[in-house]
Design a protein around this motif. Structure first.
Motif, short mmCIF file in Angstrom:
data_model
loop_
_atom_site.label_atom_id
_atom_site.label_comp_id
_atom_site.label_asym_id
_atom_site.label_seq_id
_atom_site.Cartn_x
_atom_site.Cartn_y
_atom_site.Cartn_z
N ALA A 1 -19.20 -37.17 -1.31
CA ALA A 1 -19.14 -37.02 -0.19
C ALA A 1 -17.70 -36.12 -0.16
CB ALA A 1 -17.55 -38.06 -0.47
N SER A 2 -17.71 -35.33 -1.85
CA SER A 2 -16.23 -34.15 -1.55
C SER A 2 -16.50 -33.65 -1.42
CB SER A 2 -15.31 -34.77 -2.82
OG SER A 2 -16.39 -34.72 -4.29
N VAL A 3 -18.17 -33.08 -1.91
CA VAL A 3 -18.40 -32.17 -1.82
C VAL A 3 -18.77 -31.92 -0.63
CG1 VAL A 3 -20.65 -30.60 -1.86
CG2 VAL A 3 -19.76 -32.37 -3.70
N ALA A 4 -19.50 -32.84 0.09
CA ALA A 4 -19.75 -32.35 2.06
C ALA A 4 -18.21 -31.67 2.83
CB ALA A 4 -20.57 -34.00 2.74
N ASP A 5 -16.67 -33.78 2.10
CA ASP A 5 -15.54 -32.22 2.89
C ASP A 5 -15.53 -31.04 2.93
OD1 ASP A 5 -15.98 -35.05 3.73
OD2 ASP A 5 -14.57 -35.93 2.56
N ALA A 6 -16.14 -30.66 1.38
CA ALA A 6 -15.36 -29.18 0.73
C ALA A 6 -16.35 -28.14 1.47
CB ALA A 6 -15.68 -28.91 0.20
N MET A 7 -17.27 -28.29 2.09
CA MET A 7 -18.41 -27.16 2.77
C MET A 7 -18.05 -27.41 3.83
SD MET A 7 -21.86 -28.25 0.75
CE MET A 7 -22.70 -26.59 1.96
N HIS B 1 -26.77 -30.35 5.01
CA HIS B 1 -27.67 -29.42 5.95
C HIS B 1 -25.98 -28.76 6.96
CE1 HIS B 1 -32.00 -30.46 5.51
NE2 HIS B 1 -31.34 -31.41 5.21
N LEU B 2 -26.08 -27.36 7.07
CA LEU B 2 -25.04 -26.64 7.47
C LEU B 2 -24.88 -26.84 8.59
CD1 LEU B 2 -25.68 -22.96 6.86
CD2 LEU B 2 -24.47 -25.34 5.23
N LYS B 3 -26.13 -27.66 10.00
CA LYS B 3 -26.15 -27.78 11.38
C LYS B 3 -24.92 -29.76 11.46
CE LYS B 3 -30.17 -30.30 11.61
NZ LYS B 3 -32.26 -30.38 12.19
N ASP B 4 -25.09 -30.01 10.15
CA ASP B 4 -25.00 -32.24 10.08
C ASP B 4 -22.83 -31.48 10.28
OD1 ASP B 4 -27.33 -33.29 10.41
OD2 ASP B 4 -26.85 -33.42 8.23
N LEU B 5 -22.85 -30.45 8.92
CA LEU B 5 -21.21 -30.50 8.89
C LEU B 5 -20.37 -29.55 9.66
CD1 LEU B 5 -22.38 -29.36 4.91
CD2 LEU B 5 -21.77 -31.37 5.66
N LEU B 6 -20.82 -29.12 10.37
CA LEU B 6 -20.51 -28.13 11.83
C LEU B 6 -19.33 -29.25 12.82
CD1 LEU B 6 -23.41 -26.39 13.65
CD2 LEU B 6 -21.69 -25.56 12.56
N PRO B 7 -17.87 -28.01 12.79
CA PRO B 7 -17.25 -28.95 13.58
C PRO B 7 -17.30 -29.65 14.88
CG PRO B 7 -16.24 -26.55 12.95
CD PRO B 7 -17.57 -27.07 12.60
#
Length: 302
Positions: free
Chosen positions: A256-262, A296-302
């Motif tokens: 989860a911390s990696v996802a938050d950072a990305m 997946h980048l699309k899942d991390l978009l603001p």
């Protein structure tokens, strides 16, 4: 490959492929924030990639005196390796050579975990028999006499095998100076996320790699598909106007911390990138066949 456009920056519909790792955390304190940071910087030096450095290391965050065990300014550092056994020699050498030797330093556990490993097993013997142990609650500490007083070090530190290494963002651009400026800003945003580090110099790596090599014995080699000078010689992943690519590699104590950072890094790139010549964001993967964690980048978009 399909893509998404945000604020003039193209986001590839791809994923970063990361690996399960082991990690430990240390709290380093000193008489001043200056010396805590000097000690932590030296201790985490040459901690870029387990491919050649033995461990991936970095400063997680600054600590105020009310956040440290001894009430002094401090720094939390993180170390990542393939296993707890792989971390043991790195811990011994880095603490013994860089923390024990630094003026006014002390070293404490910085990761709560039911699994522990020895922290003072090597440095305490520097006391040559004059070292003493003191137990406070359930924790044991060692006092090692040194020329500026005593070196205090906790007996054990926590270690986790649930950490993740290799989260990444590839930032592509048509202006080298602007690309670097935006990538630096993304690293600064990531630094505000707890439990992660960006282990390469300044948090940025220009030598992204692929698995394998034409040369015997080399386990990694240049990521030719993202090298601008090889556009005409290989199957390139780059647009015609791309002149440089920079990568941010992220290690985290949890997935989860990696996802938050990305997510934090990607947000900064989207907000500031187009004006500085950033054209695309992509990510490095191996087809999903090697790493257990896919972001997946699309899942991390603001």
């Amino acid at each position: 490959m399909s893509a998404i456009s945000r604020n003039g920056v193209t986001i590839d519909d791809t994923f970063a492929e990361a690996f399960g790792m082991s990690a430990l955390g240390l709290i380093i304190t000193a008489d001043s924030a200056k010396w805590a940071n000097i000690c932590a910087t030296v201790m985490t030096g040459f901690g870029t990639s387990v491919i050649g450095a033995g461990a991936e290391c970095g400063i997680d965050r600054q600590l105020s005196p009310d956040e440290t065990p001894d009430g002094r300014p401090g720094v939390r550092v993180l170390m990542f390796g393939f296993s707890p056994d792989a971390l043991k020699p790195q811990l011994l050498n880095r603490v013994g050579q860089c923390v024990l030797t630094s003026p006014g330093s002390a070293c404490f556990n910085g990761l709560d975990s039911p699994t522990t490993m020895p922290l003072a097993a090597g440095p305490r013997f520097f006391g040559d028999g004059w070292q003493t142990a003191k137990k406070l609650g359930k924790q044991r500490f060692w006092r090692v006499p040194v020329m500026d007083g005593e070196f205090i070090i906790e007996d054990k530190c926590g270690v986790t095998t649930e950490a993740v290494g290799g989260g990444n963002l590839l930032v592509l651009g048509r202006d080298r100076a602007g690309l670097l400026e935006v990538t630096e800003a993304a690293v600064a945003a990531i630094a505000k996320v707890d439990d992660v580090i960006t282990p390469f110099p300044g948090g940025i790596v220009r030598s992204g790699s692929k698995v394998g090599s034409k040369y015997k014995g080399a386990i990694a080699s240049t990521n030719d598909a993202f090298c601008p000078t090889l556009k005409g010689a290989v199957t390139s992943e780059l647009d015609a106007d791309t002149i440089a690519v920079l990568e941010i590699v992220i290690d985290g104590v949890t997935s989860a911390s990696v996802a938050d950072a990305m997510r934090a890094g990607l947000k900064t790139i989207i907000e500031t990138g187009a004006a500085k010549g950033v054209t695309r964001v992509s990510a490095g993967n191996y087809g999903g066949n090697l790493g257990q964690h896919h972001y997946h980048l699309k899942d991390l978009l603001p």
